[in-house]
Design a protein around this motif. Sequence first.
Motif, PDB file in Angstrom:
ATOM      1  N   PRO A   7       0.819  -1.220   0.000  1.00  0.00           N
ATOM      2  CA  PRO A   7       0.000   0.000   0.000  1.00  0.00           C
ATOM      3  C   PRO A   7       0.848   1.264   0.000  1.00  0.00           C
ATOM      4  CG  PRO A   7      -0.907  -1.590   1.543  1.00  0.00           C
ATOM      5  CD  PRO A   7       0.415  -2.135   1.095  1.00  0.00           C
ATOM      6  N   ALA A   8       0.323   2.304  -0.624  1.00  0.00           N
ATOM      7  CA  ALA A   8       1.063   3.559  -0.771  1.00  0.00           C
ATOM      8  C   ALA A   8       1.491   4.131   0.577  1.00  0.00           C
ATOM      9  CB  ALA A   8       0.207   4.572  -1.531  1.00  0.00           C
ATOM     10  N   GLY A  64       4.758   1.738  -0.559  1.00  0.00           N
ATOM     11  CA  GLY A  64       4.660   0.999  -1.805  1.00  0.00           C
ATOM     12  C   GLY A  64       4.108   1.848  -2.939  1.00  0.00           C
ATOM     13  N   SER A  65       3.949   1.228  -4.102  1.00  0.00           N
ATOM     14  CA  SER A  65       3.449   1.947  -5.271  1.00  0.00           C
ATOM     15  C   SER A  65       2.041   1.516  -5.668  1.00  0.00           C
ATOM     16  CB  SER A  65       4.404   1.748  -6.459  1.00  0.00           C
ATOM     17  OG  SER A  65       4.548   0.368  -6.760  1.00  0.00           O
ATOM     18  N   ALA A  66       1.333   0.811  -4.776  1.00  0.00           N
ATOM     19  CA  ALA A  66      -0.053   0.440  -5.053  1.00  0.00           C
ATOM     20  C   ALA A  66      -0.917   1.696  -5.111  1.00  0.00           C
ATOM     21  CB  ALA A  66      -0.575  -0.501  -3.972  1.00  0.00           C
ATOM     22  N   PRO A  67      -2.052   1.641  -5.805  1.00  0.00           N
ATOM     23  CA  PRO A  67      -2.953   2.797  -5.835  1.00  0.00           C
ATOM     24  C   PRO A  67      -3.406   3.165  -4.419  1.00  0.00           C
ATOM     25  CG  PRO A  67      -3.597   1.163  -7.480  1.00  0.00           C
ATOM     26  CD  PRO A  67      -2.551   0.517  -6.625  1.00  0.00           C
ATOM     27  N   THR A  68      -3.623   4.442  -4.189  1.00  0.00           N
ATOM     28  CA  THR A  68      -4.188   4.865  -2.917  1.00  0.00           C
ATOM     29  C   THR A  68      -5.648   4.406  -2.871  1.00  0.00           C
ATOM     30  OG1 THR A  68      -5.002   6.972  -3.764  1.00  0.00           O
ATOM     31  CG2 THR A  68      -2.726   6.917  -2.943  1.00  0.00           C
ATOM     32  N   ASP A 115      -8.284   6.180  -2.647  1.00  0.00           N
ATOM     33  CA  ASP A 115      -9.073   7.054  -3.517  1.00  0.00           C
ATOM     34  C   ASP A 115      -8.865   6.692  -4.982  1.00  0.00           C
ATOM     35  OD1 ASP A 115     -10.141   8.441  -1.409  1.00  0.00           O
ATOM     36  OD2 ASP A 115      -8.761  10.138  -1.559  1.00  0.00           O
ATOM     37  N   GLU A 116      -7.622   6.420  -5.358  1.00  0.00           N
ATOM     38  CA  GLU A 116      -7.342   6.011  -6.738  1.00  0.00           C
ATOM     39  C   GLU A 116      -8.004   4.680  -7.041  1.00  0.00           C
ATOM     40  OE1 GLU A 116      -2.939   8.137  -7.225  1.00  0.00           O
ATOM     41  OE2 GLU A 116      -3.107   6.057  -6.517  1.00  0.00           O
ATOM     42  N   ALA A 117      -7.967   3.768  -6.083  1.00  0.00           N
ATOM     43  CA  ALA A 117      -8.602   2.472  -6.268  1.00  0.00           C
ATOM     44  C   ALA A 117     -10.110   2.619  -6.420  1.00  0.00           C
ATOM     45  CB  ALA A 117      -8.277   1.554  -5.094  1.00  0.00           C
ATOM     46  N   ALA A 118     -10.715   3.519  -5.642  1.00  0.00           N
ATOM     47  CA  ALA A 118     -12.157   3.753  -5.739  1.00  0.00           C
ATOM     48  C   ALA A 118     -12.539   4.245  -7.128  1.00  0.00           C
ATOM     49  CB  ALA A 118     -12.594   4.756  -4.678  1.00  0.00           C
ATOM     50  N   ALA A 119     -11.713   5.105  -7.711  1.00  0.00           N
ATOM     51  CA  ALA A 119     -11.966   5.595  -9.066  1.00  0.00           C
ATOM     52  C   ALA A 119     -11.870   4.448 -10.075  1.00  0.00           C
ATOM     53  CB  ALA A 119     -10.978   6.691  -9.419  1.00  0.00           C
ATOM     54  N   MET A 120     -10.937   3.536  -9.855  1.00  0.00           N
ATOM     55  CA  MET A 120     -10.792   2.375 -10.734  1.00  0.00           C
ATOM     56  C   MET A 120     -12.018   1.474 -10.637  1.00  0.00           C
ATOM     57  SD  MET A 120      -6.774   1.659  -9.839  1.00  0.00           S
ATOM     58  CE  MET A 120      -6.480   0.282 -10.953  1.00  0.00           C
ATOM     59  N   TYR A 121     -12.538   1.289  -9.418  1.00  0.00           N
ATOM     60  CA  TYR A 121     -13.739   0.474  -9.230  1.00  0.00           C
ATOM     61  C   TYR A 121     -14.933   1.106  -9.952  1.00  0.00           C
ATOM     62  CZ  TYR A 121     -11.108  -1.648  -5.373  1.00  0.00           C
ATOM     63  OH  TYR A 121     -10.158  -2.267  -4.615  1.00  0.00           O
ATOM     64  N   ALA A 122     -15.055   2.412  -9.831  1.00  0.00           N
ATOM     65  CA  ALA A 122     -16.170   3.113 -10.476  1.00  0.00           C
ATOM     66  C   ALA A 122     -16.120   2.915 -11.985  1.00  0.00           C
ATOM     67  CB  ALA A 122     -16.133   4.598 -10.116  1.00  0.00           C
ATOM     68  N   GLU A 123     -14.939   2.982 -12.549  1.00  0.00           N
ATOM     69  CA  GLU A 123     -14.790   2.779 -13.982  1.00  0.00           C
ATOM     70  C   GLU A 123     -15.114   1.335 -14.362  1.00  0.00           C
ATOM     71  OE1 GLU A 123     -13.948   3.504 -18.021  1.00  0.00           O
ATOM     72  OE2 GLU A 123     -14.512   4.771 -16.318  1.00  0.00           O
ATOM     73  N   GLU A 124     -14.716   0.379 -13.538  1.00  0.00           N
ATOM     74  CA  GLU A 124     -15.044  -1.029 -13.784  1.00  0.00           C
ATOM     75  C   GLU A 124     -16.559  -1.237 -13.782  1.00  0.00           C
ATOM     76  OE1 GLU A 124     -13.133  -3.477 -10.932  1.00  0.00           O
ATOM     77  OE2 GLU A 124     -11.111  -3.087 -11.676  1.00  0.00           O
ATOM     78  N   ARG A 125     -17.228  -0.632 -12.805  1.00  0.00           N
ATOM     79  CA  ARG A 125     -18.683  -0.779 -12.719  1.00  0.00           C
ATOM     80  C   ARG A 125     -19.361  -0.157 -13.929  1.00  0.00           C
ATOM     81  NH1 ARG A 125     -17.615   0.290  -7.154  1.00  0.00           N
ATOM     82  NH2 ARG A 125     -18.034   2.503  -7.460  1.00  0.00           N
ATOM     83  N   ARG A 126     -18.848   0.997 -14.374  1.00  0.00           N
ATOM     84  CA  ARG A 126     -19.430   1.654 -15.548  1.00  0.00           C
ATOM     85  C   ARG A 126     -19.298   0.760 -16.782  1.00  0.00           C
ATOM     86  NH1 ARG A 126     -18.105   4.240 -19.926  1.00  0.00           N
ATOM     87  NH2 ARG A 126     -15.867   4.020 -19.561  1.00  0.00           N
TER      88      ARG A 126
END
Length: 259
Positions: free
Chosen positions: A221-222, A226-230, A232-243
């Motif tokens: 985790p950031a 680490g360099s994993a998405p934060t 908030d960044e992960a939440a944006a990725m989930y939203a795009e996946e759902r869309r």
Amino acid sequence: MRDIVYPVVIAAAKTWFKVGDVRIQMTGTEHIPREGGALVAVNHLSFVDYVLAGYPGAQRGRLTRFIAKKEVFDHPVGGPVMRSFHHIALDRADGQGGMDEARRYLDAGELVGIFPEGTISRSFELQPLKTGAARIAADAGVPLIPIVVWGTQRFLTKGKPRDFGRHKTVAIEVGEPLHPSPEDNPNLVTKDLQARMEGMLDRLIRSYPADEQPPGSWWLPARYGGSAPTPDEAAAMYAEERRRRAERKAAQRKKKSGR
């Protein structure tokens, strides 16, 4: 409940651990009862969490029946495998049927597993938990046992190539059970469960071998360097996946209707 395939897979997993030098660091297995219904709530980092999260139960002579999304059961290969393990299908559009099935399993004295985050964490931190685990355990009158795993994402997770190379550590902590009752507020029980699991995850990350998670590691985790998405960044990725998923389903419905 007759099991033929499940014990074979457990034996195969133990062989994998030995041959692949998968170093299992596990504590708290005494919190899993040797008999009787119990619900284990597990964090979700990878596609192999079913194997590793079921390991504490196996060490206590139990088979864990995991609740999984219905789409997995619809797969031509994965579906028969999941059914042979007597896992439980959950339709995310209408989850009551899956929850009722989980209740029947618990009433029959089974050990049932649930991933209360609902999806794999891309930040590798604990996402907000849904209240289903608290409600199922309270309704069935069974202990709710937190299990946290760390290191499974290094094998196979979303958006990363698989890596089943040797010499990896997997840390597992089984926490003390909660005992929710129907009179308890499921939101408060879930808040308690979230806090406990976050503390467990923090311990596992901090005690993990430093040479296996150097600063900048993609699986770290950031906020731990680490360099994993934060989150908030992960939440944006989930939203795009759902869309995108909604768009695909709409296109499939349109195709089936002939329009």
